[in-house]
Design a protein around this motif. Structure first.
Motif, PDB file in Angstrom:
ATOM      1  N   LEU A  47       0.814  -1.210   0.000  1.00  0.00           N
ATOM      2  CA  LEU A  47       0.000   0.000   0.000  1.00  0.00           C
ATOM      3  C   LEU A  47       0.850   1.264   0.000  1.00  0.00           C
ATOM      4  CD1 LEU A  47      -2.879  -0.875   2.488  1.00  0.00           C
ATOM      5  CD2 LEU A  47      -3.094  -0.467   0.046  1.00  0.00           C
ATOM      6  N   GLU A  48       1.859   1.290   0.872  1.00  0.00           N
ATOM      7  CA  GLU A  48       2.706   2.483   0.953  1.00  0.00           C
ATOM      8  C   GLU A  48       3.453   2.721  -0.357  1.00  0.00           C
ATOM      9  OE1 GLU A  48       2.599   4.675   3.273  1.00  0.00           O
ATOM     10  OE2 GLU A  48       1.174   3.466   4.440  1.00  0.00           O
ATOM     11  N   LYS A  49       3.921   1.635  -0.965  1.00  0.00           N
ATOM     12  CA  LYS A  49       4.660   1.768  -2.221  1.00  0.00           C
ATOM     13  C   LYS A  49       3.760   2.274  -3.342  1.00  0.00           C
ATOM     14  CE  LYS A  49       8.125  -1.701  -1.006  1.00  0.00           C
ATOM     15  NZ  LYS A  49       8.719  -3.028  -1.305  1.00  0.00           N
ATOM     16  N   MET A  68      -7.839 -12.664   0.915  1.00  0.00           N
ATOM     17  CA  MET A  68      -6.700 -11.999   0.299  1.00  0.00           C
ATOM     18  C   MET A  68      -7.113 -10.570  -0.006  1.00  0.00           C
ATOM     19  SD  MET A  68      -6.777 -13.469  -3.589  1.00  0.00           S
ATOM     20  CE  MET A  68      -8.121 -13.048  -4.697  1.00  0.00           C
ATOM     21  N   THR A  69      -6.190  -9.798  -0.550  1.00  0.00           N
ATOM     22  CA  THR A  69      -6.509  -8.430  -0.934  1.00  0.00           C
ATOM     23  C   THR A  69      -6.097  -8.157  -2.365  1.00  0.00           C
ATOM     24  OG1 THR A  69      -4.405  -7.673   0.010  1.00  0.00           O
ATOM     25  CG2 THR A  69      -6.357  -7.442   1.378  1.00  0.00           C
ATOM     26  N   TYR A  70      -6.954  -7.405  -3.048  1.00  0.00           N
ATOM     27  CA  TYR A  70      -6.520  -6.775  -4.290  1.00  0.00           C
ATOM     28  C   TYR A  70      -6.488  -5.274  -4.020  1.00  0.00           C
ATOM     29  CZ  TYR A  70     -11.348  -5.354  -5.482  1.00  0.00           C
ATOM     30  OH  TYR A  70     -12.593  -4.779  -5.480  1.00  0.00           O
ATOM     31  N   LEU A  71      -5.935  -4.509  -4.948  1.00  0.00           N
ATOM     32  CA  LEU A  71      -5.628  -3.110  -4.683  1.00  0.00           C
ATOM     33  C   LEU A  71      -6.182  -2.199  -5.770  1.00  0.00           C
ATOM     34  CD1 LEU A  71      -1.971  -4.124  -4.024  1.00  0.00           C
ATOM     35  CD2 LEU A  71      -3.494  -3.399  -2.196  1.00  0.00           C
ATOM     36  N   THR A  72      -6.565  -1.017  -5.363  1.00  0.00           N
ATOM     37  CA  THR A  72      -6.872   0.044  -6.316  1.00  0.00           C
ATOM     38  C   THR A  72      -5.982   1.225  -5.959  1.00  0.00           C
ATOM     39  OG1 THR A  72      -8.696   0.839  -4.904  1.00  0.00           O
ATOM     40  CG2 THR A  72      -9.260  -0.678  -6.692  1.00  0.00           C
ATOM     41  N   THR A  73      -5.562   1.964  -6.968  1.00  0.00           N
ATOM     42  CA  THR A  73      -4.652   3.077  -6.693  1.00  0.00           C
ATOM     43  C   THR A  73      -4.871   4.210  -7.675  1.00  0.00           C
ATOM     44  OG1 THR A  73      -2.336   3.656  -6.257  1.00  0.00           O
ATOM     45  CG2 THR A  73      -2.748   2.167  -8.108  1.00  0.00           C
ATOM     46  N   THR A  76      -5.127   5.109  -2.396  1.00  0.00           N
ATOM     47  CA  THR A  76      -4.690   3.730  -2.634  1.00  0.00           C
ATOM     48  C   THR A  76      -5.355   2.898  -1.558  1.00  0.00           C
ATOM     49  OG1 THR A  76      -2.576   4.296  -3.662  1.00  0.00           O
ATOM     50  CG2 THR A  76      -2.729   2.145  -2.585  1.00  0.00           C
ATOM     51  N   ARG A  77      -5.986   1.797  -1.981  1.00  0.00           N
ATOM     52  CA  ARG A  77      -6.813   1.056  -1.025  1.00  0.00           C
ATOM     53  C   ARG A  77      -6.700  -0.448  -1.255  1.00  0.00           C
ATOM     54  NH1 ARG A  77     -12.523   3.206   1.082  1.00  0.00           N
ATOM     55  NH2 ARG A  77     -13.064   1.509   2.499  1.00  0.00           N
ATOM     56  N   HIS A 109      -0.293  -6.868 -11.863  1.00  0.00           N
ATOM     57  CA  HIS A 109       0.173  -7.172 -10.504  1.00  0.00           C
ATOM     58  C   HIS A 109       0.928  -5.967  -9.972  1.00  0.00           C
ATOM     59  CE1 HIS A 109       1.988  -9.637  -7.232  1.00  0.00           C
ATOM     60  NE2 HIS A 109       0.797 -10.196  -7.311  1.00  0.00           N
ATOM     61  N   TRP A 110       0.824  -5.744  -8.677  1.00  0.00           N
ATOM     62  CA  TRP A 110       1.356  -4.510  -8.083  1.00  0.00           C
ATOM     63  C   TRP A 110       2.851  -4.315  -8.333  1.00  0.00           C
ATOM     64  CZ3 TRP A 110       5.052  -3.899  -4.192  1.00  0.00           C
ATOM     65  CH2 TRP A 110       5.512  -5.090  -3.614  1.00  0.00           C
ATOM     66  N   ASP A 111       3.641  -5.401  -8.199  1.00  0.00           N
ATOM     67  CA  ASP A 111       5.088  -5.231  -8.352  1.00  0.00           C
ATOM     68  C   ASP A 111       5.475  -5.018  -9.814  1.00  0.00           C
ATOM     69  OD1 ASP A 111       4.508  -7.828  -9.070  1.00  0.00           O
ATOM     70  OD2 ASP A 111       6.122  -8.745  -7.932  1.00  0.00           O
ATOM     71  N   THR A 112       4.697  -5.584 -10.735  1.00  0.00           N
ATOM     72  CA  THR A 112       4.936  -5.343 -12.159  1.00  0.00           C
ATOM     73  C   THR A 112       4.690  -3.875 -12.489  1.00  0.00           C
ATOM     74  OG1 THR A 112       4.224  -7.598 -12.682  1.00  0.00           O
ATOM     75  CG2 THR A 112       4.266  -6.021 -14.498  1.00  0.00           C
TER      76      THR A 112
END
Length: 366
Positions: A50-52, A285-290, A295-296, A328-331
């Protein structure tokens, strides 16, 4: 909101752990449905992603996934028959999604154990038996109220009665409802009973810095018995020093790490392990929106489809789902921007059948 009931015998560190957890509480304004009950804490699920992503998107707000922890008064032998807080205590547990059972694994002459000695498996069996006895009362009472419906040969009543018969046999043998051989239809039939032993259980093994802990060496017979119990039951557990975590709960960053080292508390954050363990216990699990606004992290079950995941935000995202853009978040962080991700074909367009992965960053199209 997901809710975990913290239970345990008196003087095992349950309230100390709850106090450490609630120091990690999230701002209530982001969760308007939250209770203001002092025995309830809404706690963020630790997630460095989340912070990233917040930095990446220059987001105005960061909103984590959360779990509600409920501090429930200490349970004693005979609670099912009304000892201690009795049925009031048990009623509080019925409102939770899962149970975190705090188990004392330290010896300290200044903190009296209710049974006069330290024996984790005995303590676990006391609490589990009380939950089973309470459930036995529930199914017995329900069976009596089904009489008229059974006379009419109501199919739902017949199915529920068959499930109750199986449960009664299991409870007589000291077996939890969760471990009873029920069909999916039978599980649905008895769902309204909200049985205590149908809830998943996470064991929180509470040690204490400066005291004799059963896990300090592997040759303590009580520790060996406890580990054998965990293995035989396929149980999930985490090890926490509730006292240390409470002392450290107001510190952050380098200060926290330094004091943890000075207190010889190890490098792991036991409270974070508990929070993550609780999340995993419930199969979530969690998925993310940003984006610039926020960012959540969004909580969903494993193996859910994109429309089902979208419902966590709003039912329109499920009912009017057209497609979703997924990466994916890291990609996303590695490639540097959405434009670059799209140019390289890394930002995928997925349809209704897509199964969401933990850590996906998703934008829904409706």
């Amino acid at each position: 909101m997901l809710s975990i009931g913290i239970v345990g015998l008196p003087n095992v560190g349950k309230s100390t752990l709850f106090n450490a957890l609630t120091r990690k509480s999230v701002p209530a304004e982001n969760y308007p449905f939250c209770t203001i009950d002092p025995s309830v804490g809404v706690v963020a699920v630790p997630d460095e992603r989340l912070e990233k992503l917040t930095v990446f998107s220059h987001s105005a707000k960061t909103i984590p996934a959360v779990i509600e922890f409920v501090d429930i008064a200490g349970l004693v032998k005979g609670a099912a028959e009304g000892e201690g807080l009795g049925n009031k205590f048990l009623a509080h547990i019925r409102e939770t999604d899962a149970i975190a059972q705090v188990v004392r694994i330290f010896e300290d002459g200044t903190i009296t154990h209710i049974d006069g000695s330290i024996d984790p498996v005995r303590d676990i069996e006391v609490i589990n038996l009380e939950l089973i006895l309470a459930d036995l009362q529930s199914v017995t009472k329900r069976m009596g109220s089904l009489t008229s419906e059974l006379k009419k040969e109501d199919k739902k009543a017949v199915l529920e009665a068959e499930a109750i018969k199986k449960l009664s046999v299991a409870f007589d043998g000291g077996i939890r409802a969760l471990d009873c051989d029920l069909s999916e239809e039978e599980k649905i039939a008895i769902k309204t009973l909200n049985l205590l032993t149908m809830k998943p259980m996470l064991y929180v093994l509470n040690r204490k810095a400066g005291a004799k802990n059963l896990n300090d060496t592997s040759d303590d017979a009580r520790w060996q018995t406890l580990m054998a119990f965990m293995e035989s039951k396929g149980a999930q557990y985490v090890i926490v020093d509730a006292g240390i975590e409470h002392e450290l709960s107001e510190l952050e960053g380098d200060d926290r790490a330094m004091f943890r080292e000075e207190l010889d508390a190890g490098s792991d954050d036991g409270v974070n392990d508990l929070i993550k363990g609780s999340y995993a216990l419930l199969g979530l699990m969690t998925y993310l929106t940003t984006g610039p606004d926020e960012t959540r992290a969004w909580t969903v079950p494993y193996a859910c489809t994109a429309p089902e995941a979208g419902a966590a935000i709003h039912t329109d995202f499920r009912d009017r789902f057209i497609r979703a853009e997924v990466i994916h978040w890291d990609t996303l962080l590695k490639v540097g921007s959405y434009a670059a991700a799209r140019e390289k074909g890394l930002l995928r367009t997925e349809g209704k059948e897509y199964v969401v992965k933990d850590g996906d960053v998703i934008e829904f199209k409706v």
